[in-house]
Design a protein around this motif. Structure first.
Motif, PDB file in Angstrom:
ATOM      1  N   ILE A 101      34.687  40.410  35.479  1.00 22.66           N
ATOM      2  CA  ILE A 101      35.422  41.407  34.745  1.00 22.66           C
ATOM      3  C   ILE A 101      36.109  42.826  35.483  1.00 22.66           C
ATOM      4  CG2 ILE A 101      35.940  42.464  32.186  1.00 22.66           C
ATOM      5  CD1 ILE A 101      36.115  39.060  32.234  1.00 22.66           C
ATOM      6  N   THR A 102      37.406  42.984  34.887  1.00 20.43           N
ATOM      7  CA  THR A 102      37.740  44.513  35.091  1.00 20.43           C
ATOM      8  C   THR A 102      38.443  45.026  34.510  1.00 20.43           C
ATOM      9  OG1 THR A 102      39.957  43.837  36.229  1.00 20.43           O
ATOM     10  CG2 THR A 102      38.035  43.885  37.807  1.00 20.43           C
ATOM     11  N   GLU A 103      39.041  46.145  34.322  1.00 21.08           N
ATOM     12  CA  GLU A 103      39.920  46.804  33.231  1.00 21.08           C
ATOM     13  C   GLU A 103      41.060  46.402  32.756  1.00 21.08           C
ATOM     14  OE1 GLU A 103      40.778  50.958  33.921  1.00 21.08           O
ATOM     15  OE2 GLU A 103      37.857  51.537  33.149  1.00 21.08           O
ATOM     16  N   ARG A 104      41.651  45.174  33.761  1.00 20.07           N
ATOM     17  CA  ARG A 104      42.913  44.705  33.665  1.00 20.07           C
ATOM     18  C   ARG A 104      42.634  43.431  33.637  1.00 20.07           C
ATOM     19  NH1 ARG A 104      44.028  43.809  39.109  1.00 20.07           N
ATOM     20  NH2 ARG A 104      46.607  43.452  38.218  1.00 20.07           N
ATOM     21  N   GLY A 105      41.646  42.353  33.627  1.00 15.54           N
ATOM     22  CA  GLY A 105      41.377  41.175  33.072  1.00 15.54           C
ATOM     23  C   GLY A 105      40.636  41.213  33.602  1.00 15.54           C
ATOM     24  N   ILE A 106      40.503  39.232  33.983  1.00 16.89           N
ATOM     25  CA  ILE A 106      39.768  38.052  35.134  1.00 16.89           C
ATOM     26  C   ILE A 106      39.912  38.512  35.899  1.00 16.89           C
ATOM     27  CG2 ILE A 106      38.599  36.525  34.721  1.00 16.89           C
ATOM     28  CD1 ILE A 106      38.908  36.141  31.773  1.00 16.89           C
ATOM     29  N   GLU A 107      39.088  38.007  37.316  1.00 12.90           N
ATOM     30  CA  GLU A 107      38.817  37.869  38.500  1.00 12.90           C
ATOM     31  C   GLU A 107      38.024  37.303  39.124  1.00 12.90           C
ATOM     32  OE1 GLU A 107      39.748  41.462  41.143  1.00 12.90           O
ATOM     33  OE2 GLU A 107      40.905  42.477  39.370  1.00 12.90           O
ATOM     34  N   LYS A 108      38.806  35.855  39.348  1.00  7.61           N
ATOM     35  CA  LYS A 108      38.535  35.176  40.336  1.00  7.61           C
ATOM     36  C   LYS A 108      37.696  35.645  41.289  1.00  7.61           C
ATOM     37  CE  LYS A 108      38.330  30.079  42.262  1.00  7.61           C
ATOM     38  NZ  LYS A 108      39.176  29.397  42.633  1.00  7.61           N
ATOM     39  N   ASN A 109      36.067  36.015  41.497  1.00  5.53           N
ATOM     40  CA  ASN A 109      35.361  35.775  42.430  1.00  5.53           C
ATOM     41  C   ASN A 109      35.687  35.330  43.896  1.00  5.53           C
ATOM     42  OD1 ASN A 109      33.613  38.080  41.792  1.00  5.53           O
ATOM     43  ND2 ASN A 109      32.163  36.334  40.917  1.00  5.53           N
ATOM     44  N   GLY A 110      35.838  35.963  45.124  1.00  2.00           N
ATOM     45  CA  GLY A 110      36.509  35.385  46.590  1.00  2.00           C
ATOM     46  C   GLY A 110      37.937  35.035  46.080  1.00  2.00           C
ATOM     47  N   LYS A 111      38.872  35.936  45.485  1.00  2.00           N
ATOM     48  CA  LYS A 111      39.956  35.255  46.254  1.00  2.00           C
ATOM     49  C   LYS A 111      40.632  35.708  46.807  1.00  2.00           C
ATOM     50  CE  LYS A 111      41.718  39.341  43.274  1.00  2.00           C
ATOM     51  NZ  LYS A 111      43.227  39.201  42.453  1.00  2.00           N
TER      52      LYS A 111
END
Length: 279
Positions: free
Chosen positions: A269-279
């Motif tokens: 989780i970042t301030e911008r939203g959700i990121e997939k690990n290893g993307k």
């Protein structure tokens, strides 16, 4: 007798430049116009036509071959398309939108949302919608404790809970202790019957074994991440309405699924939203 708010078979009495005048045959003076653009080709006097009768913007009786989303006395979930000084207007499938007066609303409705309503005629014989459906529901539902049912929330009382119309027919209630801030009027509920009261009304439990929903919801989030190059601009501060629209799940379900994915280190989780690990 021609009935406002009902689909009925009427007979063409005469055809004019503006359309066909229809009658039920009981009274030649009791006629209703079917606009010219809706009159079937090659229609003749004496032909029968199935139409829905309502009132136009000038409160004149008019008929249509269109099939509305609701008829007099019935229930339907309709979307708010406009809000004016006289009330909200709902899309019911006809050219003239359906009025939901302010005094017939159990909650301040929002444009773009869906709400469960009943169709009735007011003192002026005009068709209107009402959200006050409690007295219209039945208490003899053919269900047993433990069975799962579906219905729509039509009213919320913070001291009692969320009132649900099961199958648009029967009384249902989710007690305050089992509700959450995500539940709103118009929301479709899938819940288990936890109690049948002495008056026959059903008490519902939508949160029973909620943990079983997490894997399915987590898959939905991962799928959307893959479709969006590994990033989604949503987090626990995102409005529940947006979460419901984008993921078709409540905000609490969304947060549980995100928590599971975080624990499994599949996302961050970042301030911008959700990121997939290893993307």
């Amino acid at each position: 007798m021609i009935t406002v708010g009902k689909t009925q078979v009427l007979t063409i009495e005469r055809i004019t430049a503006i359309g066909a005048y229809l009658s039920d045959g009981s009274n030649e003076k009791d006629v209703v116009l079917l606009p010219e653009k809706e009159v079937p080709k090659n229609s003749r006097v004496g032909n029968e036509i199935e139409v829905f009768v309502y009132r136009d913007s000038k409160d004149r009786l008019i008929s249509t071959t269109r099939q509305p989303k609701i008829e007099l006395g019935a229930f339907a979930v309709l979307k708010v398309v406009d809000i004016t000084k006289v009330g909200a207007f709902l899309d019911w499938g006809l050219e003239k939108d359906l009025l939901l007066p302010y005094n017939e609303q159990t909650v301040k409705v929002q444009k773009g949302r869906n709400y469960l309503i009943n169709l009735y005629t007011d003192k002026s014989d005009r068709l209107c919608a009402t959200m006050k459906i409690y007295p219209l529901l039945k208490a003899d539902a053919p269900y047993k404790i433990g069975e799962w049912v579906e219905g729509y929330v039509y009213q919320i009382n913070p001291e009692i809970g969320a009132f649900v119309a099961i199958d648009n027919l029967y009384h249902g209630l989710i007690l305050t202790k089992d509700t959450n801030s995500d539940i709103h009027c118009g929301e479709k509920i899938h819940a288990r019957i936890s109690e049948i009261r002495n008056d026959g009304k059903l008490v519902l439990s939508p949160n029973k074994k909620a943990y079983k929903e997490i894997p399915k919801d987590a898959v939905v989030i991962l799928t959307k991440l893959n479709e969006s190059q590994g990033f989604l601009p949503y987090n626990d501060k995102t409005d529940a309405f947006i979460i419901k629209k984008e993921f078709n799940m409540s905000k609490s379900s969304f947060k549980r699924a995100v928590g599971k994915l975080l624990k499994e280190k599949k996302i961050k989780i970042t301030e911008r939203g959700i990121e997939k690990n290893g993307k």
